[in-house]
Scaffold this motif. Structure first.
Motif, mmCIF file in Angstrom:
data_model
loop_
_atom_site.group_PDB
_atom_site.id
_atom_site.type_symbol
_atom_site.label_atom_id
_atom_site.label_comp_id
_atom_site.label_asym_id
_atom_site.label_seq_id
_atom_site.Cartn_x
_atom_site.Cartn_y
_atom_site.Cartn_z
ATOM 1 N N GLY A 20 27.970 20.257 18.449
ATOM 2 C CA GLY A 20 26.852 19.492 17.903
ATOM 3 C C GLY A 20 26.092 20.214 16.810
ATOM 4 O O GLY A 20 25.273 19.608 16.110
ATOM 5 N N THR A 21 26.356 21.517 16.621
ATOM 6 C CA THR A 21 25.683 22.276 15.562
ATOM 7 C C THR A 21 26.432 22.196 14.229
ATOM 8 O O THR A 21 25.942 22.718 13.225
ATOM 9 N N ILE A 22 27.595 21.552 14.215
ATOM 10 C CA ILE A 22 28.424 21.523 13.001
ATOM 11 C C ILE A 22 27.697 20.836 11.851
ATOM 12 O O ILE A 22 27.664 21.332 10.718
ATOM 13 N N GLY A 23 27.111 19.661 12.119
ATOM 14 C CA GLY A 23 26.441 18.909 11.064
ATOM 15 C C GLY A 23 25.291 19.681 10.441
ATOM 16 O O GLY A 23 25.124 19.697 9.216
ATOM 17 N N VAL A 221 31.648 30.351 15.978
ATOM 18 C CA VAL A 221 30.847 29.730 17.043
ATOM 19 C C VAL A 221 31.367 28.348 17.420
ATOM 20 O O VAL A 221 31.652 28.076 18.592
ATOM 21 N N THR A 222 31.513 27.459 16.414
ATOM 22 C CA THR A 222 31.909 26.083 16.732
ATOM 23 C C THR A 222 33.412 25.913 16.884
ATOM 24 O O THR A 222 33.862 24.842 17.305
ATOM 25 N N SER A 223 34.183 26.913 16.520
ATOM 26 C CA SER A 223 35.638 26.820 16.696
ATOM 27 C C SER A 223 36.125 27.799 17.763
ATOM 28 O O SER A 223 36.491 27.390 18.859
ATOM 29 N N ALA A 224 36.109 29.091 17.438
ATOM 30 C CA ALA A 224 36.678 30.083 18.353
ATOM 31 C C ALA A 224 36.009 30.056 19.724
ATOM 32 O O ALA A 224 36.648 29.783 20.749
ATOM 33 N N PHE A 225 34.703 30.312 19.764
ATOM 34 C CA PHE A 225 34.004 30.379 21.045
ATOM 35 C C PHE A 225 33.956 29.023 21.742
ATOM 36 O O PHE A 225 34.250 28.900 22.942
ATOM 37 N N ALA A 226 33.605 27.971 20.971
ATOM 38 C CA ALA A 226 33.452 26.642 21.572
ATOM 39 C C ALA A 226 34.764 26.133 22.162
ATOM 40 O O ALA A 226 34.786 25.591 23.273
ATOM 41 N N TYR A 227 35.865 26.307 21.441
ATOM 42 C CA TYR A 227 37.131 25.774 21.928
ATOM 43 C C TYR A 227 37.707 26.600 23.070
ATOM 44 O O TYR A 227 38.403 26.072 23.942
ATOM 45 N N ILE A 228 37.429 27.901 23.095
ATOM 46 C CA ILE A 228 37.903 28.722 24.218
ATOM 47 C C ILE A 228 37.213 28.292 25.508
ATOM 48 O O ILE A 228 37.861 28.075 26.540
ATOM 49 N N ILE A 229 35.877 28.143 25.455
ATOM 50 C CA ILE A 229 35.183 27.770 26.683
ATOM 51 C C ILE A 229 35.471 26.316 27.060
ATOM 52 O O ILE A 229 35.542 25.969 28.245
ATOM 53 N N VAL A 251 24.028 14.028 20.675
ATOM 54 C CA VAL A 251 22.659 14.270 21.119
ATOM 55 C C VAL A 251 22.178 15.621 20.600
ATOM 56 O O VAL A 251 21.053 15.753 20.097
ATOM 57 N N THR A 252 23.044 16.624 20.715
ATOM 58 C CA THR A 252 22.711 17.952 20.194
ATOM 59 C C THR A 252 22.454 17.902 18.695
ATOM 60 O O THR A 252 21.486 18.485 18.193
ATOM 61 N N ALA A 253 23.334 17.187 17.979
ATOM 62 C CA ALA A 253 23.187 17.067 16.530
ATOM 63 C C ALA A 253 21.861 16.406 16.165
ATOM 64 O O ALA A 253 21.180 16.827 15.230
#
Length: 300
Positions: A20-23, A221-229, A251-253
């Motif tokens: 949700g932080t991507i935008g 953050v939005t790729s490596a960490f987010a997709y691993i978890i 909602v986060t965005a």
């Protein structure tokens, strides 16, 4: 829901929150950064970081994964989801493109569960998904005028479909390989598929501190960490449930837009947020253990 399933669900939910932080991150990118170049850079950094992390942890085991059909289905789907999403957003706007893509993904995931995995999601999942999707629609409608472009809508639907396929392929591989291995390999192959865009579009925006910061956030953050978890969470819950948890992303965005971009929050958007949270709450409710039996297995 037992404690183990709760842990897996929270990991998948945290992944969605980070997405949700991507935008907001893209908002701070240099003007010359194109959506497709951002997407390609994101996958390249994310894939490289995941592979390095997996190597350092000794998780790069199981070379036979490179011969699995699911590996390449996942990689092509990931790359396709990136392309269709960013083009959809360009055509029909961030709000509409995001809600159509994210809102349609759980529906496609449910259909894949029924057709491919022979799993019946059940009424609880259906109720949760419908309430959350309606909430997403209200959330977007309350944020101002919307741009309706049918080509953009179709591409956003395509992005939702490709993301659901990626999730299903990942779920299939997680039974035999670690989340780090699965995510790293799929991201790396996906990055190679998108690599031509790194040559087509200018990457001068990466020469600025602002551009580097955005690229690192999106990649790490939005790729490596987010997709691993998220993959870790996906390994312990069902496909359709994981896809519905992703509805926390818009909602986060929206909340980040209010607090960091000074965007207004209408009553309609607030109601939409409430419905999304209600849907996710419905998804988390389970019957007492003593009442569970074989006939109730389909209601998870």
């Amino acid at each position: 829901m037992d404690h183990k399933e709760l842990r897996y669900s929270l990991m998948a939910l945290l992944g969605a929150i980070l997405w949700g932080t991507i935008g907001t991150a893209q908002h701070f990118a240099p003007e010359e950064a194109t959506p497709l170049s951002i997407g390609a850079v994101r996958l390249a950094i994310g894939g490289g970081a995941i592979m390095l992390y997996a190597f350092l942890r000794g998780k790069l085991v199981g070379r036979e994964m490179f011969s699995k059909v699911s590996t390449y289905i996942g990689a092509v789907s990931m790359a396709s989801a990136q392309l269709t999403f960013f083009v959809a957003v360009k055509l029909t706007g961030v709000a509409m493109g995001t809600v159509v893509a994210i809102g349609s993904a759980p529906i496609f995931a449910g259909l894949i569960s029924i057709i491919v995995n022979k799993e019946v999601p059940g009424f609880k999942w259906l109720a949760s998904t419908m309430v959350s999707v309606i909430g997403c629609i209200l959330l977007v409608m309350g944020r101002g005028a919307l741009l309706i472009d049918m080509n953009g809508i179709l591409l956003a639907l395509g992005s939702g479909f490709f993301y659901a396929v990626y999730t299903a392929a990942t779920k299939n591989l997680l039974g035999d390989y670690s989340p780090e291995m699965v995510t790293g390999v799929i991201f790396t192959i996906g990055a190679l598929i998108l690599s031509p865009f790194l040559l087509i579009y200018s990457l001068d925006w990466l020469k600025t501190p602002q551009g580097i910061g955005v690229a690192l956030h999106l990649g790490l953050v939005t790729s490596a960490f987010a997709y691993i978890i998220f993959s870790y969470g996906l390994s312990g819950i069902k496909l359709h449930k994981a896809a519905t948890l992703n509805l926390a992303e818009p909602v986060t965005a929206a909340l980040l837009g209010v607090f960091f971009l000074k965007e207004g929050l209408s009553v309609l958007s607030g109601l939409g947020m409430g419905l999304v949270f209600t849907g996710l709450l419905i998804l988390s409710i389970s019957r007492p253990a003593k009442k569970k039996n074989k006939t109730l297995g389909m209601i998870e």
